[in-house]
Write a protein that holds these residues in place. Structure first.
Motif, PDB file in Angstrom:
ATOM      1  N   LEU A 151     -36.827  58.347   9.993  1.00 37.22           N
ATOM      2  CA  LEU A 151     -38.179  58.218   9.455  1.00 37.22           C
ATOM      3  C   LEU A 151     -38.269  58.816   8.054  1.00 37.22           C
ATOM      4  O   LEU A 151     -38.891  58.227   7.157  1.00 37.22           O
ATOM      5  N   THR A 152     -37.658  59.965   7.858  1.00 36.37           N
ATOM      6  CA  THR A 152     -37.697  60.601   6.535  1.00 36.37           C
ATOM      7  C   THR A 152     -37.008  59.733   5.490  1.00 36.37           C
ATOM      8  O   THR A 152     -37.517  59.563   4.370  1.00 36.37           O
ATOM      9  N   GLU A 153     -35.856  59.191   5.835  1.00 42.78           N
ATOM     10  CA  GLU A 153     -35.130  58.352   4.875  1.00 42.78           C
ATOM     11  C   GLU A 153     -35.909  57.081   4.546  1.00 42.78           C
ATOM     12  O   GLU A 153     -35.923  56.632   3.390  1.00 42.78           O
ATOM     13  N   ALA A 154     -36.566  56.469   5.547  1.00 44.67           N
ATOM     14  CA  ALA A 154     -37.332  55.252   5.285  1.00 44.67           C
ATOM     15  C   ALA A 154     -38.512  55.533   4.347  1.00 44.67           C
ATOM     16  O   ALA A 154     -38.757  54.777   3.397  1.00 44.67           O
ATOM     17  N   CYS A 155     -39.230  56.621   4.592  1.00 45.61           N
ATOM     18  CA  CYS A 155     -40.361  56.966   3.714  1.00 45.61           C
ATOM     19  C   CYS A 155     -39.880  57.340   2.320  1.00 45.61           C
ATOM     20  O   CYS A 155     -40.478  56.916   1.318  1.00 45.61           O
ATOM     21  N   TYR A 238     -45.969  57.556   1.400  1.00 45.63           N
ATOM     22  CA  TYR A 238     -46.254  58.817   0.726  1.00 45.63           C
ATOM     23  C   TYR A 238     -46.944  59.796   1.677  1.00 45.63           C
ATOM     24  O   TYR A 238     -46.600  60.986   1.726  1.00 45.63           O
ATOM     25  N   ARG A 239     -47.918  59.327   2.417  1.00 48.29           N
ATOM     26  CA  ARG A 239     -48.670  60.230   3.288  1.00 48.29           C
ATOM     27  C   ARG A 239     -47.817  60.731   4.442  1.00 48.29           C
ATOM     28  O   ARG A 239     -47.897  61.912   4.819  1.00 48.29           O
ATOM     29  N   LEU A 240     -47.018  59.876   5.036  1.00 48.29           N
ATOM     30  CA  LEU A 240     -46.125  60.334   6.100  1.00 48.29           C
ATOM     31  C   LEU A 240     -45.109  61.339   5.559  1.00 48.29           C
ATOM     32  O   LEU A 240     -44.823  62.353   6.203  1.00 48.29           O
ATOM     33  N   VAL A 341     -44.279  50.328  10.534  1.00 49.32           N
ATOM     34  CA  VAL A 341     -43.010  50.679  11.184  1.00 49.32           C
ATOM     35  C   VAL A 341     -42.200  49.426  11.476  1.00 49.32           C
ATOM     36  O   VAL A 341     -40.989  49.361  11.208  1.00 49.32           O
ATOM     37  N   VAL A 342     -42.847  48.398  12.019  1.00 47.42           N
ATOM     38  CA  VAL A 342     -42.135  47.155  12.342  1.00 47.42           C
ATOM     39  C   VAL A 342     -41.693  46.444  11.066  1.00 47.42           C
ATOM     40  O   VAL A 342     -40.579  45.898  10.996  1.00 47.42           O
ATOM     41  N   ARG A 343     -42.529  46.468  10.041  1.00 42.77           N
ATOM     42  CA  ARG A 343     -42.207  45.769   8.798  1.00 42.77           C
ATOM     43  C   ARG A 343     -40.990  46.376   8.123  1.00 42.77           C
ATOM     44  O   ARG A 343     -40.153  45.656   7.567  1.00 42.77           O
ATOM     45  N   HIS A 344     -40.859  47.679   8.165  1.00 37.29           N
ATOM     46  CA  HIS A 344     -39.751  48.355   7.493  1.00 37.29           C
ATOM     47  C   HIS A 344     -38.632  48.769   8.456  1.00 37.29           C
ATOM     48  O   HIS A 344     -37.748  49.540   8.065  1.00 37.29           O
ATOM     49  N   GLU A 345     -38.700  48.298   9.698  1.00 32.26           N
ATOM     50  CA  GLU A 345     -37.622  48.460  10.678  1.00 32.26           C
ATOM     51  C   GLU A 345     -37.253  49.931  10.885  1.00 32.26           C
ATOM     52  O   GLU A 345     -36.096  50.325  10.788  1.00 32.26           O
TER      53      GLU A 345
END
Length: 559
Positions: A151-155, A238-240, A341-345
C-alpha cells in the motif's frame, strides 16, 4: 449558549468544538410534549455538556428520538416523559434494535440529569442492563507487513509520478500559445487551461468555438488537465500516504485547512487538527510527513490560486472525475477508495483487493513504529549515542537485591554445570580417602610453616596467579614441582588459582582445564606473543625474607 433548545418551532441548534454549526427540527411530531422532554435530554448529551461533538452523532440521536415518539404514540402513549412506566419502556426496548435501544436509553438518562422527573423505577431500568446486547467491538488489527509495504509503495508511486508530470507541465508552460493560432498540441492546451482555470469540457470547447464532441475527438484535453491540476486519484494517494507517515486520526485529516499548518522552520511543522472524540490537538509532524506536505502544497498551488475563497482554505482539493471538472475538497467515501484500490491493483497476499480502513492505517503506523526498535533503530533515547537496547539495560532495567541474587545464582549454576561436564568428578574408595587423611598432617608438619606465614604465602600465591591469568600456557610445565600424592578427591575441577597441575615434560595436551573447549585446535601452533599462564618457580618453597618496616606498605604486601 453553544447548544440550545428552541420551542417555536421545536428544534435544537448546536455549535461544536470545531466551530461548525447544525440545526435539527423536531416540529410536527404526533406527541410534541414527549418530544420536548427527550430533546431536553439530548441537549445534555451534546457538547459542551456531553460527549456528542459532531453533526453525525447528533443526527443519530435525533432519528432515534423521532422513532421512539412515533412508536409509543402508535401504542397509545401521548403524555409527558414523567408518565412513562417500566413495562411500556421494557416492551419498546425489547422490540427495537440494539443501536436504537442504546440511543433512547441515553435520552431518558439525559432528561433525568437535566432535572426532569420520571416514574418509579424508570431511571433504574434505563441505566440497567440492555435487552439487546450489542456485539463486542474488537479493535482493528494492524495490516500485515507485506500488505502495508504494498500500500505504501502504491501511494508513493502515484504521488511521485503525478507530481513529476505536474512539474514538467509547469516548465513547458511558457512555450505554449493559444490552440487556434499555435495549433492543437498538449502544450497549447495547457497554456489555455492555465489562464482559464479548472473549467468544464463545455466551457473549454466554447472558448475554442468547437463542440464538446470535437474537443474529445481531437484529444489532449484530459491529459492537460491531469498534468496541471491534481486529480481525485492523486488526492486519495496523498491522503492515504499522509496517514501512513503521521498518526493523525482520519477525521482530523479530513477537516484540515491551510491555517492549521504552522511552519516552525524549513523542516518542522506543527499541525493543529480536530479530533472528533476529544477536542483540538496538535502534533509535530515527522520528517517524511513534512516533505509530503510540502510536495502536496506545491502540487495544488495552481488549482488553489484559481479556486474560490472557501475552497482555497481547504488543504485537500482536487478535480473530480474526467469530464466533470469541478473542484472537490475531499477524498470521497469509502467506496471511492475501494474503487481506487481496484483501479491501481493494490492487492493482498491472497490476490484480493485490499480493504482500506483509515483507522486501521493509524493502528498499523503505531505498530510499525514500536517494532522499529527491535533491531536497534528509531526512536528517541536518553543519550543520542546509545541504542535503545543500551538504554533499556542502563536506565530502564531496575532489579531488587533478591532479583539480582537470583540472576547471579543462575549464572553460577551454569558455570558449574559447564565445568562439571568438561571434568567429571572422580570417585575414590574409602581406603584411598583414609590414606589421604592420614598423610595430610605429616605433609604440613614437614613444611615447618607457622600459621601467619602460611596465610601470607597463600595470599601472595593467589594474587600472583590471579594477575597472570592473561593467556593460554605455551611453555612446558616445570619439572621441579611435585604434585600431592594420591588420587584426586571426588570434587569437580576448579580454577588453576587453587590447585597446581602435575609436572609435565612436554607441552600441554588436550587435557586439563583450559583446552577441552578447543580440543580440535590443540595440534595447531600457538601465537608466539602469547604470555605464559605463570612464571616458573624455583624448586622448593625457598627461604622467606624477614619483615622490614617500610612507609606506605602493609604487612604481607610484596615490595
Amino acid at each position: 449558549m453553544p447548544t440550545m433548545l428552541i420551542d417555536e418551532p421545536l428544534g435544537i441548534t448546536c455549535v461544536f468544538s470545531n466551530g461548525s454549526r447544525a440545526e435539527y427540527s423536531l416540529d410536527g411530531l404526533v406527541n410534541p410534549v414527549l418530544a420536548r422532554d427527550l430533546a431536553t435530554g439530548l441537549v445534555d448529551l451534546i457538547h459542551p455538556h456531553g460527549t456528542a461533538d459532531s453533526a453525525g452523532t447528533v443526527t443519530f440521536y435525533v432519528l432515534a428520538l423521532k422513532s421512539m415518539v412515533r412508536t409509543l404514540a402508535e401504542r397509545g402513549f401521548t403524555h409527558v416523559a414523567a408518565q412513562l412506566r417500566r413495562g411500556l419502556l421494557a416492551e419498546y426496548w425489547m422490540g427495537c434494535t440494539g443501536k436504537q435501544e442504546a440511543l433512547t436509553r441515553g435520552l431518558v438518562e439525559g432528561f433525568a440529569r437535566s432535572g426532569g422527573s420520571l416514574g418509579e423505577g424508570v431511571l433504574e431500568l434505563a441505566a440497567g442492563r440492555h435487552f439487546n446486547i450489542q456485539p463486542n467491538r474488537r479493535p482493528l488489527a494492524p495490516y500485515p507487513e507485506a500488505d502495508w509495504k504494498r500500500l505504501t509503495e502504491a501511494c508513493r508511486t502515484l504521488a511521485d509520478e503525478s507530481y513529476a508530470a505536474h512539474r514538467r507541465a509547469l516548465v513547458d508552460l511558457p512555450s505554449g500559445g493559444h490552440p487556434q493560432t499555435g495549433g492543437w498540441t498538449v502544450a497549447n492546451l495547457r497554456w489555455l487551461l492555465a489562464r482559464l482555470g479548472p473549467v468544464s469540457a463545455p466551457r473549454f470547447a466554447a472558448e475554442l468555438d468547437i463542440t464538446e464532441g470535437a474537443l474529445f475527438q481531437r484529444g489532449g484535453f484530459l491529459e492537460a488537465n491531469a498534468e496541471l491540476f491534481p486529480t481525485h486519484n492523486a488526492l486519495i494517494a496523498y491522503r492515504l500516504l499522509f496517514g501512513i507517515y503521521s498518526d493523525i486520526v482520519p477525521d482530523g485529516i479530513d477537516d484540515l485547512v491551510t491555517g492549521d499548518v504552522d511552519w516552525a522552520g524549513d523542516s518542522t511543522v506543527l499541525l493543529s487538527y480536530i479530533k472528533g472524540r476529544t477536542a483540538a490537538e496538535s502534533v509535530n509532524l515527522p520528517r517524511r510527513a513534512v516533505r509530503l506536505l510540502e510536495q502536496w502544497l506545491s502540487h495544488s498551488a495552481l488549482l488553489r490560486s484559481m479556486s474560490g475563497p472557501e475552497e482555497r482554505r481547504r488543504l485537500w482539493l482536487s478535480l473530480s472525475r474526467p469530464g466533470q471538472f469541478t473542484v472537490v475538497a475531499g477524498s470521497g467515501a469509502r467506496m471511492a477508495i475501494q474503487r481506487w484500490v481496484v483501479r491501481h491493483e493494490v492487492f493482498t497476499q491472497d490476490g484480493q483487493p485490499m480493504k482500506i480502513h483509515r483507522a486501521r492505517i493509524r493502528t498499523t503506523h503505531h505498530a510499525m513504529r514500536d517494532k522499529s526498535t527491535w533491531a536497534g533503530r528509531g526512536r528517541a533515547t536518553i543519550d543520542p549515542n546509545h541504542t535503545p537496547e543500551v538504554e533499556g539495560d542502563r536506565y530502564l532495567t531496575f532489579t531488587t537485591p533478591v532479583q539480582q541474587h537470583a540472576v547471579e545464582a543462575v549464572v553460577e549454576d551454569a558455570q558449574h554445570d559447564m565445568l562439571r561436564r568438561a571434568h567429571p568428578p572422580t570417585v575414590i574408595t574409602e581406603e584411598e580417602a583414609a590414606a589421604l587423611a592420614e598423610g595430610y598432617p605429616q605433609l604440613l608438619a614437614a613444611l615447618e610453616l607457622d600459621d601467619a606465614a602460611d596465610r601470607r604465602t597463600r595470599r601472595r600465591t593467589a594474587r600472583c596467579v590471579h594477575r597472570r591469568l592473561r593467556g593460554p600456557a605455551v611453555r612446558t610445565a616445570r619439572t621441579e614441582g611435585q604434585a600431592l600424592s594420591g588420587s584426586p578427591l571426588g570434587l569437580p575441577a576448579v580454577s588453576p588459582g587453587g590447585v597446581r597441575s602435575p609436572a609435565r615434560g612436554q607441552p600441554a595436551a588436550a587435557q586439563g582445564v583450559l583446552l577441552p573447549p578447543v580440543a580440535a585446535d590443540a595440534g595447531r601452533p600457538l601465537h608466539g606473543r602469547l604470555r605464559p599462564l605463570r612464571r616458573p618457580h624455583p624448586a622448593g618453597p625457598g627461604p622467606f625474607r624477614p619483615e622490614r618496616p617500610c612507609s606506605g606498605s602493609r604487612p604481607g604486601q610484596r615490595r
